[in-house]
Design an enzyme around this catalytic site. Sequence first.
Site, PDB file in Angstrom:
ATOM      1  N   ARG A 225       7.773  -8.959  50.997  1.00  0.00           N
ATOM      2  CA  ARG A 225       8.788  -9.299  51.982  1.00  0.00           C
ATOM      3  C   ARG A 225      10.165  -9.089  51.354  1.00  0.00           C
ATOM      4  O   ARG A 225      10.375  -9.399  50.169  1.00  0.00           O
ATOM      5  CB  ARG A 225       8.649 -10.761  52.455  1.00  0.00           C
ATOM      6  CG  ARG A 225       7.417 -11.023  53.325  1.00  0.00           C
ATOM      7  CD  ARG A 225       7.579 -10.373  54.691  1.00  0.00           C
ATOM      8  NE  ARG A 225       6.468 -10.650  55.597  1.00  0.00           N
ATOM      9  CZ  ARG A 225       5.423  -9.848  55.780  1.00  0.00           C
ATOM     10  NH1 ARG A 225       5.324  -8.741  55.069  1.00  0.00           N
ATOM     11  NH2 ARG A 225       4.476 -10.161  56.651  1.00  0.00           N
ATOM     12  N   HIS A 273       8.507   0.709  54.754  1.00  0.00           N
ATOM     13  CA  HIS A 273       7.540  -0.315  55.159  1.00  0.00           C
ATOM     14  C   HIS A 273       6.192   0.318  55.491  1.00  0.00           C
ATOM     15  O   HIS A 273       5.631   0.122  56.577  1.00  0.00           O
ATOM     16  CB  HIS A 273       8.065  -1.115  56.353  1.00  0.00           C
ATOM     17  CG  HIS A 273       7.449  -2.490  56.434  1.00  0.00           C
ATOM     18  ND1 HIS A 273       8.152  -3.607  56.837  1.00  0.00           N
ATOM     19  CD2 HIS A 273       6.186  -2.936  56.171  1.00  0.00           C
ATOM     20  CE1 HIS A 273       7.353  -4.665  56.824  1.00  0.00           C
ATOM     21  NE2 HIS A 273       6.160  -4.277  56.413  1.00  0.00           N
TER      22      HIS A 273
END
Length: 310
Positions: A225, A273
Amino acid sequence: MTANILFSARAALWPIYEPLITRYLTKAGISFNLATDFPADQVDYVIYAPDGGIADFTPFTRLKAVLSLWAGVEKIVGNKTLTMPLARMVDHGLADGMTEWVTGHVLRYHLGMDAQIVNPNHDWVFAPAPLAKDRKIAILGLGALGEASARALRTLNFQVSGWSRSPKEIEGVTCHHGADGLSLALNGADIVVLLLPDTPATENILNADTLALLPHGARIINPGRGPLIDDDALLAALESGQVGHATLDVFRIEPLPSEHPYWAHPNVTVTPHIASETRPVTAAQVICENIRRGENGEPFVHLVDPDLGY
């Protein structure tokens, strides 16, 4: 009794998941109705993604569980209207994909592949890497993804240590926990992999103080994250050479703004991502197993602890 299952996610996912969920629940012998719209007070299960449009769970008066399609639950866990069980996605397909991505980038750093492949001066330079048994890897976060990655790296003979908030035991991996354990995990780590959830307790876990614990020139890999890293501290550590290179797949703002210094930094690799994503075939199996459990009076699996945030 027939279970009413509301699929609340992006419309584009419905034609992908509908036949899979139908197949697995039918095979499990579950009587069900599956749709993208139901009166809220008639819904037994919500298959949930944050982009599905549900913000208020108060009208769902007979809801047995909310079953997340996402591994991260930071966008829902603080919802005060959510008083029923919430299960996060723990998908073996997701774990396999993450393990492959992490292992690939650890090996890239370990073998020095960037320097060997990108050589604009055509220099015939070779500096042998140490063997894996002499390379120290620290994995912060020993949940399903972290444990799978740790086991794979240990199989390749790396020295693997891990850190988690609560005690863990993984064969061949030196496991630490708590505030003191974080320092022990980071000390001497040549490569650090971040696979923690995004919670108030993990925000900026890599900061000026913790980066200083690493040996000079250490590498950072973050597929976890974005908020796990203090960006200013990492940029300063890159400038000083304390961190030799960082591969970053997640960010506080996504897509990463075009003006962000990570884009142009010579010692940062940005990936969009892509480290791993939920695989519909295996994710549908996880969702259907929890529905089967709920309909047979068995405990749900992968439940979120609201106090911990994951």
